[in-house]
Design an enzyme around this catalytic site. Structure first.
Site, PDB file in Angstrom:
ATOM      1  N   PHE A  37     -30.968  20.164   4.494  1.00  0.00           N
ATOM      2  CA  PHE A  37     -32.029  20.950   4.578  1.00  0.00           C
ATOM      3  C   PHE A  37     -31.832  22.404   4.384  1.00  0.00           C
ATOM      4  O   PHE A  37     -32.705  22.942   3.655  1.00  0.00           O
ATOM      5  CB  PHE A  37     -32.493  20.526   6.032  1.00  0.00           C
ATOM      6  CG  PHE A  37     -33.653  21.363   6.727  1.00  0.00           C
ATOM      7  CD1 PHE A  37     -34.823  21.837   5.935  1.00  0.00           C
ATOM      8  CD2 PHE A  37     -33.715  22.007   7.814  1.00  0.00           C
ATOM      9  CE1 PHE A  37     -35.950  22.224   6.395  1.00  0.00           C
ATOM     10  CE2 PHE A  37     -34.493  22.690   8.598  1.00  0.00           C
ATOM     11  CZ  PHE A  37     -35.816  22.757   7.649  1.00  0.00           C
ATOM     12  N   THR A  68     -25.241  12.807   3.338  1.00  0.00           N
ATOM     13  CA  THR A  68     -26.545  12.965   4.025  1.00  0.00           C
ATOM     14  C   THR A  68     -27.620  13.640   3.279  1.00  0.00           C
ATOM     15  O   THR A  68     -28.715  13.552   3.664  1.00  0.00           O
ATOM     16  CB  THR A  68     -26.308  13.568   5.396  1.00  0.00           C
ATOM     17  OG1 THR A  68     -25.840  14.653   5.542  1.00  0.00           O
ATOM     18  CG2 THR A  68     -25.321  12.549   6.327  1.00  0.00           C
ATOM     19  N   TYR A 179     -19.279  16.202  17.288  1.00  0.00           N
ATOM     20  CA  TYR A 179     -20.099  17.327  16.694  1.00  0.00           C
ATOM     21  C   TYR A 179     -19.911  18.594  17.406  1.00  0.00           C
ATOM     22  O   TYR A 179     -19.649  19.585  16.767  1.00  0.00           O
ATOM     23  CB  TYR A 179     -21.621  16.933  16.569  1.00  0.00           C
ATOM     24  CG  TYR A 179     -22.261  17.971  15.818  1.00  0.00           C
ATOM     25  CD1 TYR A 179     -22.403  18.371  14.594  1.00  0.00           C
ATOM     26  CD2 TYR A 179     -23.367  18.807  16.536  1.00  0.00           C
ATOM     27  CE1 TYR A 179     -23.259  19.296  13.906  1.00  0.00           C
ATOM     28  CE2 TYR A 179     -23.998  19.686  15.920  1.00  0.00           C
ATOM     29  CZ  TYR A 179     -23.983  19.857  14.832  1.00  0.00           C
ATOM     30  OH  TYR A 179     -24.508  20.900  13.810  1.00  0.00           O
ATOM     31  N   LYS A 183     -17.587  21.755  16.013  1.00  0.00           N
ATOM     32  CA  LYS A 183     -18.111  23.043  15.729  1.00  0.00           C
ATOM     33  C   LYS A 183     -17.353  23.989  16.539  1.00  0.00           C
ATOM     34  O   LYS A 183     -17.179  25.410  16.004  1.00  0.00           O
ATOM     35  CB  LYS A 183     -19.520  22.950  16.083  1.00  0.00           C
ATOM     36  CG  LYS A 183     -20.472  22.262  15.151  1.00  0.00           C
ATOM     37  CD  LYS A 183     -20.391  23.042  13.689  1.00  0.00           C
ATOM     38  CE  LYS A 183     -21.399  22.178  12.793  1.00  0.00           C
ATOM     39  NZ  LYS A 183     -21.159  22.878  11.370  1.00  0.00           N
TER      40      LYS A 183
END
Length: 352
Positions: A37, A68, A179, A183
């Site tokens: 995105f 993805t 996740y 990170k």
């Protein structure tokens, strides 16, 4: 073919960064996750800069394994200075030329997908980050790591809005841990390369960025709602609907991202998002109803197995650091952003 962006939005991003953009002139940028995105917006902005703004074109190398991302998007840039390479960044990547910027935007950010690919989520944020940092070290390139607001976990009330110096309230075991913790480790690796090796690094922590280009099967709240609205189905809200978020429209976010890349103080982390309004998921439905001028039906449902239920109850950034150091000041009202996004999704999403 439906465009992934609004033309006015891209023009606005260009106008806002134009006075700073010549820092890219004649430079080489490596962008991981270029079909995601945010990555797609970077590619389009660089393409526009090359089309008549930069004195010398910027050469952009895009790496993406398309796990993805949108297949084939980056290959359609029609710019000989933009090169797409299908590559999984957990594997070493050799580049023989000089890199000036490494923008590490690859990652599996959707809860639906990181539930499905937990080890890949860990790998791209840890091994992938180290591989990108080693490329930066070899070229003395500036390195930008796209982290996440998820590194803060579920903050206590006294730490909302949440500033960059908050250490987090994160579980190392649970459905979100792959996740959140990856990170956090990615940020640690970035910190080590800056403090021990001298790589010029910055960390970006985005907060709920939205806009045209979000894939319908992204499974986050706004694509979920928009897809149901397009199909005329009731909206589904997980839990009791009291969880709150702030939302930042893509034009504001991209300006913030570029300011970190070009003007961020080396070694610093920056929250990029909108500090208000902080609204519940039920409140979000009410905002959408106002934008669409119609009543929507919604149901409160239990969290599905495919979506982790230990989500933060509140998420709102303190953006004063980015405001003071970078001149970042988001100005798109949520109603205006929702109006643009919903108009785009109504044209782009499936009716079936």
């Amino acid at each position: 073919m439906i465009s992934f962006y609004n033309e006015d939005d891209v023009c606005e991003i260009i106008d806002r960064i134009k006075i700073h953009s010549n820092d890219f002139s004649g430079k080489t940028v490596l962008l991981s996750g270029g079909s995601g995105f945010i990555g797609r917006y970077f590619v389009e902005v660089f393409r526009r800069l090359n089309a008549g703004i930069l004195s010398k074109p910027v050469h952009v190398i895009i790496l993406d394994n398309l796990i993805t991302g949108k297949t084939g998007f980056a290959k359609q840039s029609n710019d000989e200075n933009i090169e797409f390479i299908t590559h999984d960044i957990i594997k070493p990547f050799q580049y023989n030329g000089k890199l000036d910027f490494v923008i590490h935007a690859a990652g599996i950010a959707s809860p639906y997908y990181y539930r499905a690919f937990p080890m890949e989520t860990l790998d791209v944020a840890i091994t992938g980050t180290r591989n990108m940092l080693e490329l930066s070290e070899a070229s003395d390139a500036r390195f930008i790591f796209f982290s996440s607001s998820e590194i803060y976990g579920d903050p206590e009330i006294k730490n909302v809005p949440t500033s960059e110096n908050y250490r987090g309230n994160v579980s190392c075991q649970g459905p979100r841990a792959c996740y959140d913790e990856s990170k956090r480790v990615g940020e640690t690796i970035t910190y080590i390369f800056h403090t021990q090796i001298g790589v010029k690094t910055n960390v970006i922590r985005p907060f709920n960025i939205f806009g045209p280009g979000m894939l319908e099967n992204d499974y986050r709240v706004l694509p979920n709602f928009a897809g149901k609205i397009k199909k005329g189905l009731p909206l589904q809200i997980y839990g009791d609907g009291s969880q709150t978020r702030t939302f930042c429209y893509i034009t504001d976010a991209m300006f913030g991202f570029f300011m970190v890349i070009l003007k961020g103080i080396p070694g610093e982390s920056y929250n990029i998002g909108n500090s208000n309004p902080e609204i519940s998921m039920i409140g979000l439905v009410e905002k959408i109803e106002k934008v669409l001028s119609k009543k929507l039906v919604y149901h409160l449902i239990d969290y599905p197995d495919s979506y982790p239920q230990d989500e933060p109850m509140r998420r709102s950034p303190d953006i004063s650091k980015a405001q003071i150091q970078l001149g970042f000041d988001p100005g798109v009202e949520i109603e205006n952003g929702l109006s643009k996004f919903l108009a785009w999704s109504n044209e782009s999403y499936s009716a079936k």
